[in-house]
Design a protein around this motif. Structure first.
Motif, short mmCIF file in Angstrom:
data_model
loop_
_atom_site.label_atom_id
_atom_site.label_comp_id
_atom_site.label_asym_id
_atom_site.label_seq_id
_atom_site.Cartn_x
_atom_site.Cartn_y
_atom_site.Cartn_z
N LEU A 171 2.93 11.47 9.85
CA LEU A 171 2.45 11.78 8.49
C LEU A 171 1.27 12.76 8.55
CD1 LEU A 171 2.49 11.39 5.41
CD2 LEU A 171 1.01 9.41 5.72
N LYS A 172 0.35 12.47 9.48
CA LYS A 172 -0.84 13.33 9.59
C LYS A 172 -0.41 14.76 9.86
CE LYS A 172 -3.11 11.58 8.40
NZ LYS A 172 -3.62 10.61 7.52
N LEU A 173 0.52 14.90 10.82
CA LEU A 173 0.94 16.25 11.21
C LEU A 173 1.65 16.96 10.05
CD1 LEU A 173 1.13 18.32 13.47
CD2 LEU A 173 3.27 17.28 14.18
N LYS A 174 2.60 16.26 9.42
CA LYS A 174 3.39 16.98 8.39
C LYS A 174 2.55 17.31 7.17
CE LYS A 174 6.07 13.24 7.81
NZ LYS A 174 7.10 12.34 7.65
N GLU A 175 1.65 16.40 6.77
CA GLU A 175 0.96 16.65 5.50
C GLU A 175 -0.01 17.83 5.58
OE1 GLU A 175 -1.65 13.72 3.69
OE2 GLU A 175 -2.14 12.89 5.64
N ILE A 176 -0.55 18.10 6.76
CA ILE A 176 -1.50 19.22 6.81
C ILE A 176 -0.93 20.48 7.46
CG2 ILE A 176 -3.57 17.78 6.68
CD1 ILE A 176 -3.94 18.27 9.70
N ALA B 74 -11.52 14.88 2.77
CA ALA B 74 -10.27 15.54 3.17
C ALA B 74 -9.10 14.74 2.60
CB ALA B 74 -10.17 15.61 4.69
N VAL B 75 -8.10 15.45 2.13
CA VAL B 75 -6.93 14.76 1.56
C VAL B 75 -6.25 13.89 2.61
CG1 VAL B 75 -4.60 15.18 0.69
CG2 VAL B 75 -6.54 16.37 -0.34
N ALA B 76 -6.17 14.39 3.84
CA ALA B 76 -5.57 13.59 4.91
C ALA B 76 -6.60 12.54 5.35
CB ALA B 76 -5.20 14.48 6.09
N THR B 77 -6.22 11.29 5.24
CA THR B 77 -7.18 10.24 5.60
C THR B 77 -7.27 10.08 7.11
OG1 THR B 77 -7.77 7.93 5.28
CG2 THR B 77 -5.43 8.41 5.37
N THR B 78 -8.48 9.88 7.60
CA THR B 78 -8.67 9.67 9.04
C THR B 78 -9.62 8.49 9.26
OG1 THR B 78 -10.40 11.38 9.02
CG2 THR B 78 -8.20 12.04 9.78
N VAL C 230 -3.98 -2.51 0.11
CA VAL C 230 -4.85 -1.68 0.95
C VAL C 230 -4.95 -0.30 0.31
CG1 VAL C 230 -5.30 -0.90 3.31
CG2 VAL C 230 -3.81 -2.87 2.93
N SER C 231 -6.17 0.18 0.12
CA SER C 231 -6.32 1.49 -0.52
C SER C 231 -7.70 2.08 -0.24
CB SER C 231 -6.13 1.34 -2.03
OG SER C 231 -6.37 2.56 -2.67
N GLN C 232 -7.73 3.30 0.21
CA GLN C 232 -9.01 3.98 0.39
C GLN C 232 -9.67 4.18 -0.97
OE1 GLN C 232 -11.96 6.62 0.14
NE2 GLN C 232 -10.05 7.51 -0.53
N SER C 233 -8.94 4.82 -1.88
CA SER C 233 -9.53 5.20 -3.17
C SER C 233 -9.72 4.01 -4.10
CB SER C 233 -8.62 6.22 -3.87
OG SER C 233 -7.36 5.62 -4.12
N GLY C 234 -8.84 3.01 -3.96
CA GLY C 234 -8.88 1.88 -4.89
C GLY C 234 -8.33 2.26 -6.26
N GLU C 235 -7.70 3.43 -6.36
CA GLU C 235 -7.20 3.89 -7.65
C GLU C 235 -5.71 4.23 -7.59
OE1 GLU C 235 -8.98 3.72 -10.28
OE2 GLU C 235 -11.02 3.62 -9.47
N THR C 236 -5.08 4.11 -6.44
CA THR C 236 -3.68 4.53 -6.30
C THR C 236 -2.81 3.78 -7.31
OG1 THR C 236 -4.08 5.07 -4.03
CG2 THR C 236 -1.78 4.74 -4.64
N ALA C 237 -2.11 4.53 -8.15
CA ALA C 237 -1.41 3.93 -9.30
C ALA C 237 -0.40 2.87 -8.89
CB ALA C 237 -0.74 5.03 -10.11
N ALA D 164 0.85 -1.20 0.00
CA ALA D 164 0.00 0.00 0.00
C ALA D 164 0.88 1.24 0.00
CB ALA D 164 -0.90 -0.01 1.23
N CYS D 165 0.25 2.40 0.02
CA CYS D 165 0.99 3.67 0.05
C CYS D 165 0.51 4.53 1.24
CB CYS D 165 0.73 4.49 -1.21
SG CYS D 165 1.19 3.65 -2.71
N GLY D 166 1.37 5.40 1.70
CA GLY D 166 1.00 6.41 2.70
C GLY D 166 0.37 5.80 3.94
N SER D 167 -0.75 6.37 4.34
CA SER D 167 -1.41 5.90 5.55
C SER D 167 -1.85 4.45 5.43
CB SER D 167 -2.64 6.76 5.85
OG SER D 167 -2.23 8.07 6.10
N ALA D 168 -2.28 4.06 4.24
CA ALA D 168 -2.72 2.68 4.04
C ALA D 168 -1.55 1.73 4.31
CB ALA D 168 -3.27 2.51 2.63
O1 M6R Z 1 -6.30 5.90 -1.68
P1 M6R Z 1 -5.16 5.25 -0.99
O2 M6R Z 1 -5.52 4.71 0.36
O3 M6R Z 1 -4.50 4.18 -1.83
O4 M6R Z 1 -4.09 6.38 -0.77
C1 M6R Z 1 -2.84 6.10 -0.24
C2 M6R Z 1 -2.11 7.35 0.18
O5 M6R Z 1 -1.96 8.20 -0.92
C3 M6R Z 1 -2.85 8.11 1.30
O6 M6R Z 1 -3.04 7.31 2.42
C4 M6R Z 1 -2.06 9.36 1.68
O7 M6R Z 1 -0.88 9.00 2.32
C5 M6R Z 1 -2.91 10.28 2.56
N1 M6R Z 1 -2.79 11.63 2.12
C6 M6R Z 1 -2.51 10.26 3.98
O8 M6R Z 1 -3.35 11.06 4.75
#
Ligand code: M6R
Length: 601
Positions: A479-484, A392-396, A341-348, A294-298
């Motif tokens: 990550l949450k703190l720095k990204e926002i 919100a761009v920052a996932t919670t 693991v992905s919220q969007s299901g589209e992360t490249a 996965a990427c980022g928070s995921a």
């Molecule tokens: O849609 P995704 O879960 O695949 O996205 C993965 C990351 O891009 C995402 O979690 C990103 O790190 C967030 N901005 C963190 O808050």
């Protein structure tokens, strides 16, 4: 990345397209533009920066019935007006979400044919290629089809042709695109929020299909340009799920939904009995190893899952960020399940990792929030998180729902591997029932975290430390703190500090120290004392009140079984990050340089 909207109908389309773009601005906000047909010709208005900059430039009263719009996350070329979409070359005007990997080769070929380019974008090359192919084919559909076969990369496109001012054309490959109809016309959009005010019925365009939309109907053509029967999907969420509902920011609203999200995710897979877990996760029995990608928070939920599954179920887990995994040698075999693991299901990158595994005939499972997204559609098994739309761009809340799924998976695997006795299983089940209340209680305690945020928000750097699971929690907190808030916040394993990083600790440097794992809590406390001795400003986050005072501030969180603990640990860190960003007057829902759905590599 990048949001696109198109509308053709019986009603004035500019307000519809503009409002649609507003709902998709989370996908990118470097520039925006709209192309619309008025007086039988294509007009283009675009502006640098957020969508609001476009508002004054548009005359919403003119009677235009067909338009395509774009909100950009810059990939090729600066975020300026010239590079803003739509891009027009010859007879073709295009909005694009994705990346064209062979655009330099195509551009060189088109330059030789006499085309000239104003922007640095890959998208302008698509417009030129469409125009060139149209000259050869003398037919719009055939030209789009030919162009599609020449493009390498990812693309969702909205296309206007000045020879056909009654239709919008659309095409996609590896970037999301939906179509929808309502009484007054037809839409194309990158995501559901753009259409939800008009209809909850939508069509998913498959990879390499072409769509033609006019005021009466939508036609879809398959790879061989044969008409395809249309299948509608229904979005079951509520309209209000994409609105702020009185909250100042989407992020705050979404944190406040975490108790509900936890409950809904649990209820979808677990009715309190282990039998229900077997019904939903029984297929996992077949696998002896898991790769979580996965990427980022995921990715951070994967780090937590590794620790939980290895400790409680005795199964080897390898967790890796997708951008690395997709290009490295993987030691998977038929006993391995690759979990994306992905919220969007589209992360490249995550999608590419999935395709790599599939290509190597390795089974895949997706933990995804967005229904029918690319990752969900391509994986062998899908487990949906029930977070609802996250804006919100920052996932919670989506992060919490991913952790919830991993808690259930750990419980199930630990149970079938006989690693938990009955008493412990019953305690976990008791905690699952209690958790929504505890989540709410922690959110209600926001003033405690806000007071601490008020003390540290002006710092240039903030450290997070922890061991084991708490290191994983630290990664997400940082990550949450720095990204926002744009503060340099970095997470370290508490035991590693004295091997170099401790030299960065100065008088009053804030260190957020997390310790929830009772097996190693004393070790973490010793590390905290080492940094306190160097005058750090220590914010101690724990589920256990310590016997002595070695901190400046203390955040007491609720104590639950470690399988569930991280869900509670992250809440104060999310709210702390929120308040720090607010104090610093940052654009909380749309942090600079970011976008919600990262559909480019
Ligand atoms: O849609 P995704 O879960 O695949 O996205 C993965 C990351 O891009 C995402 O979690 C990103 O790190 C967030 N901005 C963190 O808050």
């Amino acid at each position: 990345m990048c949001g696109i909207v198109g509308f053709v109908g019986k009603t004035n389309c500019l307000p519809i397209v503009y409002n649609g773009l507003e709902t998709l601005e989370y996908r990118g906000y470097d520039s925006a533009g709209i192309a619309y047909i008025y007086n039988n010709k294509i007009n283009i208005i675009k502006e640098k920066g957020k969508l609001i900059n476009l508002k004054d430039k548009l005359d919403f009263n003119i009677s235009s019935k067909i338009a395509i719009g774009h909100t950009r996350w810059a990939t090729h070329g600066n975020a300026n007006k010239t590079n803003a979409h739509p891009h027009q070359v010859g007879k073709f005007t295009v909005v694009h979400n994705g990346i064209i990997e062979n655009y330099i080769d195509l551009k060189n070929k088109l330059l030789k044919k006499g085309y000239q380019f104003k922007s640095e974008t890959d998208t302008e090359v698509i417009s030129a290629l469409l125009d060139y192919n149209y000259k050869l084919e003398k037919d719009i559909l055939k030209s789009i089809n030919k162009t599609k076969n020449e493009l390498v990369g990812s693309f969702a496109l909205g296309i206007l042709c000045s020879d056909d001012i009654k239709n919008i054309y659309a095409l996609r490959y590896s970037s999301p695109l939906i179509l929808a109809s309502f009484t007054n016309g037809n839409f194309l959009a990158s995501d559901i929020p753009a259409i939800i005010n008009y209809t909850n019925k939508y069509i998913l365009l498959d990879d390499l299909e072409i769509a033609k939309l006019n005021e009466d109907k939508i036609t879809i053509y398959n790879k061989d340009l044969k008409e395809k029967k249309i299948k509608y999907h229904i979005f079951n969420g509520e309209k209000t799920s994409v609105q702020k509902n009185g909250y100042e920011h989407f992020m705050l609203k979404e944190i406040n939904e975490e108790d509900k999200v936890f409950k809904e995710t649990i209820n979808s897979y677990f009715d309190g009995t282990l039998k229900s877990l077997n019904e939903n996760f029984g297929f996992l029995k077949k696998y002896k190893k898991f790769d979580i990608v996965a990427c980022g928070s995921a990715y951070h939920t994967g780090v937590i899952a590794k620790s939980l599954i290895e400790n409680y179920a005795n199964i080897i887990v390898h967790t890796e960020v997708a951008s690395e995994y997709r290009y490295k040698k993987c030691f998977y075999d038929k006993d391995t399940l690759v979990i994306l693991v992905s919220q969007s299901g589209e992360t490249a990158d995550t999608l590419a990792a999935l395709r790599k595994a599939k290509n190597d005939k390795i089974k895949t499972m997706a933990i995804v929030n967005v229904l029918d997204s690319s990752i969900a559609r391509e994986a062998d098994y899908v487990i949906y998180t029930k977070a609802g739309p996250e804006i919100a761009v920052a996932t919670t809340k989506a992060y919490v729902s991913q952790l919830t799924i991993f808690s259930l998976i750990t419980l199930y695997l630990a149970y079938i591997n006989n690693n938990l006795d009955k008493i412990e299983i019953n305690n976990i089940i008791k905690d699952i029932k209690l958790l929504p209340k505890l989540i709410k209680k922690e959110i209600k305690n926001y003033q405690t975290y806000y007071n601490i945020a008020d003390k540290i928000y002006h710092n240039k750097q903030i450290f997070f430390i922890g061991r084991g699971l708490d290191y994983a929690n630290s990664l997400e907190g940082a990550l949450k703190l720095k990204e926002i808030s744009y503060i340099n916040s970095v997470a370290y394993q508490a035991g590693e500090l004295k091997h170099g990083t401790i030299s960065l600790i100065e008088n009053k440097t804030p260190v957020i120290a997390i310790a929830t794992d009772e097996l190693i809590i004393d070790k973490t406390i010793s590390n905290i004392k080492e940094i306190k001795a160097r005058n750090a400003y220590v914010i101690y986050v724990s589920n256990t009140k310590p016997k002595d005072i070695f901190y400046d501030d203390f955040i007491q969180i609720e104590k639950v079984h470690p399988i569930l603990q991280s869900i509670l640990t992250i809440i104060p860190l999310q709210l702390l990050a929120y308040k720090v960003a607010k104090n610093n007057k940052c654009d909380i829902d749309k942090p600079r340089n970011l976008a919600k759905s990262v559909t480019v590599e």
